[in-house]
Design a protein around this motif. Structure first.
Motif, PDB file in Angstrom:
ATOM      1  N   HIS A  87       0.800  -1.219   0.000  1.00 40.64           N
ATOM      2  CA  HIS A  87       0.000   0.000   0.000  1.00 40.64           C
ATOM      3  C   HIS A  87       0.837   1.276   0.000  1.00 40.64           C
ATOM      4  O   HIS A  87       0.291   2.370  -0.100  1.00 40.64           O
ATOM      5  CB  HIS A  87      -0.947   0.007   1.201  1.00 40.64           C
ATOM      6  CG  HIS A  87      -1.922  -1.123   1.175  1.00 40.64           C
ATOM      7  ND1 HIS A  87      -2.157  -1.947   2.259  1.00 40.64           N
ATOM      8  CD2 HIS A  87      -2.702  -1.597   0.173  1.00 40.64           C
ATOM      9  CE1 HIS A  87      -3.050  -2.868   1.929  1.00 40.64           C
ATOM     10  NE2 HIS A  87      -3.391  -2.671   0.677  1.00 40.64           N
ATOM     11  N   ASP A  93      -1.301   5.834  -4.489  1.00 42.34           N
ATOM     12  CA  ASP A  93      -2.693   5.428  -4.666  1.00 42.34           C
ATOM     13  C   ASP A  93      -3.474   6.488  -5.436  1.00 42.34           C
ATOM     14  O   ASP A  93      -3.326   7.693  -5.198  1.00 42.34           O
ATOM     15  CB  ASP A  93      -3.330   5.203  -3.296  1.00 42.34           C
ATOM     16  CG  ASP A  93      -4.707   4.575  -3.394  1.00 42.34           C
ATOM     17  OD1 ASP A  93      -4.856   3.588  -4.131  1.00 42.34           O
ATOM     18  OD2 ASP A  93      -5.629   5.075  -2.728  1.00 42.34           O
ATOM     19  N   LYS A 149      -4.810   0.929  -5.025  1.00 39.28           N
ATOM     20  CA  LYS A 149      -4.078  -0.129  -4.343  1.00 39.28           C
ATOM     21  C   LYS A 149      -4.979  -1.145  -3.629  1.00 39.28           C
ATOM     22  O   LYS A 149      -4.683  -2.337  -3.612  1.00 39.28           O
ATOM     23  CB  LYS A 149      -3.075   0.482  -3.359  1.00 39.28           C
ATOM     24  CG  LYS A 149      -1.933   1.200  -4.073  1.00 39.28           C
ATOM     25  CD  LYS A 149      -0.821   1.577  -3.120  1.00 39.28           C
ATOM     26  CE  LYS A 149       0.350   2.215  -3.849  1.00 39.28           C
ATOM     27  NZ  LYS A 149       1.024   1.324  -4.806  1.00 39.28           N
ATOM     28  N   ARG A 150      -6.069  -0.695  -3.033  1.00 39.06           N
ATOM     29  CA  ARG A 150      -6.886  -1.603  -2.225  1.00 39.06           C
ATOM     30  C   ARG A 150      -8.025  -2.203  -3.055  1.00 39.06           C
ATOM     31  O   ARG A 150      -8.774  -1.466  -3.714  1.00 39.06           O
ATOM     32  CB  ARG A 150      -7.451  -0.871  -1.010  1.00 39.06           C
ATOM     33  CG  ARG A 150      -6.379  -0.497   0.008  1.00 39.06           C
ATOM     34  CD  ARG A 150      -6.952   0.324   1.147  1.00 39.06           C
ATOM     35  NE  ARG A 150      -5.939   0.568   2.172  1.00 39.06           N
ATOM     36  CZ  ARG A 150      -4.992   1.499   2.076  1.00 39.06           C
ATOM     37  NH1 ARG A 150      -4.931   2.277   1.009  1.00 39.06           N
ATOM     38  NH2 ARG A 150      -4.110   1.655   3.052  1.00 39.06           N
ATOM     39  N   SER A 152     -10.867  -3.299  -2.136  1.00 37.24           N
ATOM     40  CA  SER A 152     -12.169  -2.771  -1.713  1.00 37.24           C
ATOM     41  C   SER A 152     -12.460  -1.431  -2.376  1.00 37.24           C
ATOM     42  O   SER A 152     -13.607  -1.129  -2.729  1.00 37.24           O
ATOM     43  CB  SER A 152     -12.217  -2.627  -0.189  1.00 37.24           C
ATOM     44  OG  SER A 152     -11.181  -1.770   0.271  1.00 37.24           O
ATOM     45  N   ASP A 153     -11.416  -0.612  -2.566  1.00 38.98           N
ATOM     46  CA  ASP A 153     -11.607   0.681  -3.224  1.00 38.98           C
ATOM     47  C   ASP A 153     -11.919   0.501  -4.705  1.00 38.98           C
ATOM     48  O   ASP A 153     -12.720   1.250  -5.275  1.00 38.98           O
ATOM     49  CB  ASP A 153     -10.364   1.554  -3.059  1.00 38.98           C
ATOM     50  CG  ASP A 153     -10.163   2.014  -1.623  1.00 38.98           C
ATOM     51  OD1 ASP A 153     -11.143   1.987  -0.851  1.00 38.98           O
ATOM     52  OD2 ASP A 153      -9.025   2.374  -1.270  1.00 38.98           O
TER      53      ASP A 153
END
Length: 258
Positions: A87, A93, A149-150, A152-153
């Motif tokens: 991350h 990001d 990066k995530r 969920s995002d």
């Protein structure tokens, strides 16, 4: 011109200033990847496509290292943006990337793209290509993407509304022709690269190119008031990139004093 001779492990810095660095190195080398600043602002790269380019001018250009189809470039570039589970490493990001020669569907998973678009570079000149075909190549694909990066995002739609400047997806810039492309066989126009950089970064942002060639992306970044960080595997091209970046910094400094 001599054939390609590999760089040392970990690379060798050929030029460094307060705003730029040019490394003679292999972008697949983990020691080189570890040197890249965390949270940089834009990845702009033209990796070899595996087409075995032959300029027909062996006295002018060396063969392009990695252009034999053996390198899985999406996997290599995944290390540069930061592999899954990281991350802070690599590209920051929700920042942008431009990759020449690949479609978005080839890069969405390995480069963790939340949003993407397929751009067309209209070269305004027809290349030789395969002379057995009735159509000569006059364009090149560029993937624009937003690195999220995530997971969920990405599921929530992160990165899908990201453009600073909304423009058409066909970019009209003449490519350097055979007489003017004297630095690298796949040299890109500074005007094209400058527009990509200015559309996705702010002044003083850091632009990274792991396949720098003769340094056109780095030069464009410097002339746009950005910082530049590049790696090139071929010593001759890396040295050209270093010389061009140093010259561009002098031009940029002179413009600031006007």
């Amino acid at each position: 011109m001599a054939e390609f001779d590999g760089p040392p492990a970990g690379g060798e810095v050929l030029y460094e200033s307060s705003t730029s660095r040019v490394v003679w190195g292999d972008c697949r080398d983990p020691e080189v990847v570890r040197q890249v600043p965390f949270q940089y602002d834009l990845l702009c790269v033209d990796p070899p496509y595996g087409v075995g380019y032959d300029s027909g001018r062996s006295a002018t250009f060396t063969k392009i290292a990695g252009d034999d189809g053996s390198v899985r470039w999406p996997a290599v570039l995944a290390e540069w943006v930061g592999p899954p589970g990281t991350h802070s490493r690599g590209l920051a990001d929700a920042r942008h990337l431009y990759v020449f020669g690949y479609r978005p569907d080839e890069l969405t998973t390995p480069l963790r793209l939340g949003g993407s678009a397929e751009l067309i570079w209209d070269k305004q000149k027809t290349g030789m290509g395969n002379l057995a075909h009735p159509w000569g190549p006059a364009h090149e694909l560029i993937t624009f993407g937003v690195h999220v990066k995530r997971p969920s995002d990405r599921v929530k739609g992160g990165g899908r509304l990201s453009a600073r400047l909304r423009r058409g997806s066909v970019l009209h810039y003449p490519r350097p022709n055979g007489g003017s492309a004297v630095r690298h066989p796949n040299e890109k126009p500074i005007s094209l690269l400058s527009d990509l950089i200015e559309s996705s970064t702010m002044r003083s942002d850091l632009v990274v190119d792991p396949c720098a060639g003769s340094g056109s992306t780095l030069v464009a970044a410097v002339l746009c008031g950005r910082r530049a960080w590049g790696v090139e595997i071929d010593r001759t091209y890396a040295q050209r990139a270093a010389e061009r970046v140093e010259a561009a910094e002098k031009i940029a400094a002179a413009q600031l004093t006007c």
